[in-house]
Design a protein around this motif. Structure first.
Motif, PDB file in Angstrom:
ATOM      1  N   MET A  63       1.084  -1.050   0.205  1.00 25.61           N
ATOM      2  CA  MET A  63      -0.286   0.082  -0.128  1.00 25.61           C
ATOM      3  C   MET A  63       1.320   1.468  -0.485  1.00 25.61           C
ATOM      4  O   MET A  63       0.389   2.131  -0.370  1.00 25.61           O
ATOM      5  CB  MET A  63      -0.777   0.173   1.438  1.00 25.61           C
ATOM      6  N   LYS A  64       2.049   1.087   0.920  1.00 24.57           N
ATOM      7  CA  LYS A  64       2.579   2.096   0.446  1.00 24.57           C
ATOM      8  C   LYS A  64       3.477   2.628  -0.976  1.00 24.57           C
ATOM      9  O   LYS A  64       3.318   3.660  -1.143  1.00 24.57           O
ATOM     10  CB  LYS A  64       4.163   2.221   1.710  1.00 24.57           C
ATOM     11  N   ARG A  65       3.566   1.769  -1.677  1.00 23.84           N
ATOM     12  CA  ARG A  65       4.109   2.089  -2.718  1.00 23.84           C
ATOM     13  C   ARG A  65       3.309   2.762  -3.930  1.00 23.84           C
ATOM     14  O   ARG A  65       3.330   3.901  -4.984  1.00 23.84           O
ATOM     15  CB  ARG A  65       4.323   0.701  -3.634  1.00 23.84           C
ATOM     16  N   ASP A  68       1.796   6.341  -2.102  1.00 22.57           N
ATOM     17  CA  ASP A  68       3.004   7.030  -1.383  1.00 22.57           C
ATOM     18  C   ASP A  68       2.615   7.866   0.248  1.00 22.57           C
ATOM     19  O   ASP A  68       3.089   8.909   0.938  1.00 22.57           O
ATOM     20  CB  ASP A  68       2.772   8.139  -2.587  1.00 22.57           C
ATOM     21  N   ASP A  69       3.082   6.608   0.998  1.00 22.71           N
ATOM     22  CA  ASP A  69       2.521   6.821   2.715  1.00 22.71           C
ATOM     23  C   ASP A  69       1.599   7.585   2.825  1.00 22.71           C
ATOM     24  O   ASP A  69       1.971   8.299   4.227  1.00 22.71           O
ATOM     25  CB  ASP A  69       3.914   7.528   2.948  1.00 22.71           C
ATOM     26  N   GLU A  70       0.748   7.774   1.869  1.00 21.71           N
ATOM     27  CA  GLU A  70      -0.872   8.369   2.810  1.00 21.71           C
ATOM     28  C   GLU A  70      -1.264   7.638   4.167  1.00 21.71           C
ATOM     29  O   GLU A  70      -1.682   8.288   4.888  1.00 21.71           O
ATOM     30  CB  GLU A  70      -1.387   8.790   1.815  1.00 21.71           C
ATOM     31  N   ILE A  71      -1.218   6.237   3.671  1.00 21.05           N
ATOM     32  CA  ILE A  71      -2.547   5.416   4.457  1.00 21.05           C
ATOM     33  C   ILE A  71      -1.538   4.721   5.731  1.00 21.05           C
ATOM     34  O   ILE A  71      -1.368   3.529   6.600  1.00 21.05           O
ATOM     35  CB  ILE A  71      -2.951   4.756   3.848  1.00 21.05           C
ATOM     36  N   GLU A  72       0.253   5.408   6.021  1.00 15.75           N
ATOM     37  CA  GLU A  72       1.058   4.653   7.145  1.00 15.75           C
ATOM     38  C   GLU A  72       0.528   4.557   8.526  1.00 15.75           C
ATOM     39  O   GLU A  72       0.227   3.871   8.977  1.00 15.75           O
ATOM     40  CB  GLU A  72       2.132   4.951   6.848  1.00 15.75           C
ATOM     41  N   ALA A  73       0.562   5.602   8.617  1.00 14.02           N
ATOM     42  CA  ALA A  73      -0.457   5.720   9.714  1.00 14.02           C
ATOM     43  C   ALA A  73      -1.479   4.918  10.441  1.00 14.02           C
ATOM     44  O   ALA A  73      -1.478   4.511  11.513  1.00 14.02           O
ATOM     45  CB  ALA A  73      -1.161   7.795  10.243  1.00 14.02           C
ATOM     46  N   TYR A  74      -2.147   4.494   9.545  1.00 16.78           N
ATOM     47  CA  TYR A  74      -3.705   3.268  10.008  1.00 16.78           C
ATOM     48  C   TYR A  74      -3.047   2.183  10.496  1.00 16.78           C
ATOM     49  O   TYR A  74      -3.148   1.609  10.688  1.00 16.78           O
ATOM     50  CB  TYR A  74      -4.770   4.003   8.143  1.00 16.78           C
TER      51      TYR A  74
END
Length: 174
Positions: A63-65, A68-74
């Motif tokens: 999902m990071k790829r 682009d790190d938008e949902i990293e916190a989730y």
């Protein structure tokens, strides 16, 4: 799903606490069954959730790829919750092993008490058996012509047995 698992681990903790109380109150076959069922359930939980951590990490990387790190916190929040559940399961596993060990210790204590009583009983019966075996032989023995020797040996036997019984009763009260 993870929130439900927090409730499941909390319920298992309560069940283990109830089993701990039962171990020290009484020991019976249903208690052994309950301990083994809880142990099995904890192992099932452990095998359910440990592989999910690697799946979640792989999903996070994918999902990071894409985003682009938008949902990293989730995903970090999900990882933290999953790690907490796995840690709780490991603690539950240790607790149920402790409960099982405590139960085995209680059974060993009861067994030792019974063996101690049987040892004392047999130690008091040994002289009585020796005396009766001598008087059962076909040889001349002292007091064999005395008609009251049988009654005297029975009275001594009963007195010794009564003393053993009283001693055992006193030990059980302590």
């Amino acid at each position: 799903m993870l929130e439900k698992m927090f409730r499941v681990t909390l319920n298992v903790k309560r069940d283990i606490s109830a089993l701990e109380r039962q171990v020290f109150e009484k020991s019976s076959a249903p208690l052994v069954r309950n301990i083994l069922i809880k142990k099995r359930n904890i192992v099932v939980l452990k095998h359910m959730f440990q592989p999910q951590m690697s799946v979640l990490i792989g999903l996070e990387n994918h999902m990071k790829r894409l985003f682009d790190d938008e949902i990293e916190a989730y995903f970090e929040d999900l990882e933290d919750k999953l790690q907490k559940i796995i840690t709780d399961i490991a603690i539950l596993e240790e607790q149920i092993v402790w409960v099982e060990d405590a139960f085995k210790s209680m059974i060993d204590i009861q067994t030792n008490s019974i063996i101690k009583f049987l040892t004392i009983f047999s130690a008091f019966m040994l002289p009585l058996t020796l005396i009766t075996s001598f008087y059962g032989m076909n040889i001349d023995l002292p007091f064999q012509d005395t008609p009251y020797i049988a009654y005297a040996s029975m009275c001594i036997s009963v007195a010794i047995l009564w003393a053993v019984f009283l001693m055992f009763q006193r030990k059980r009260k302590i």
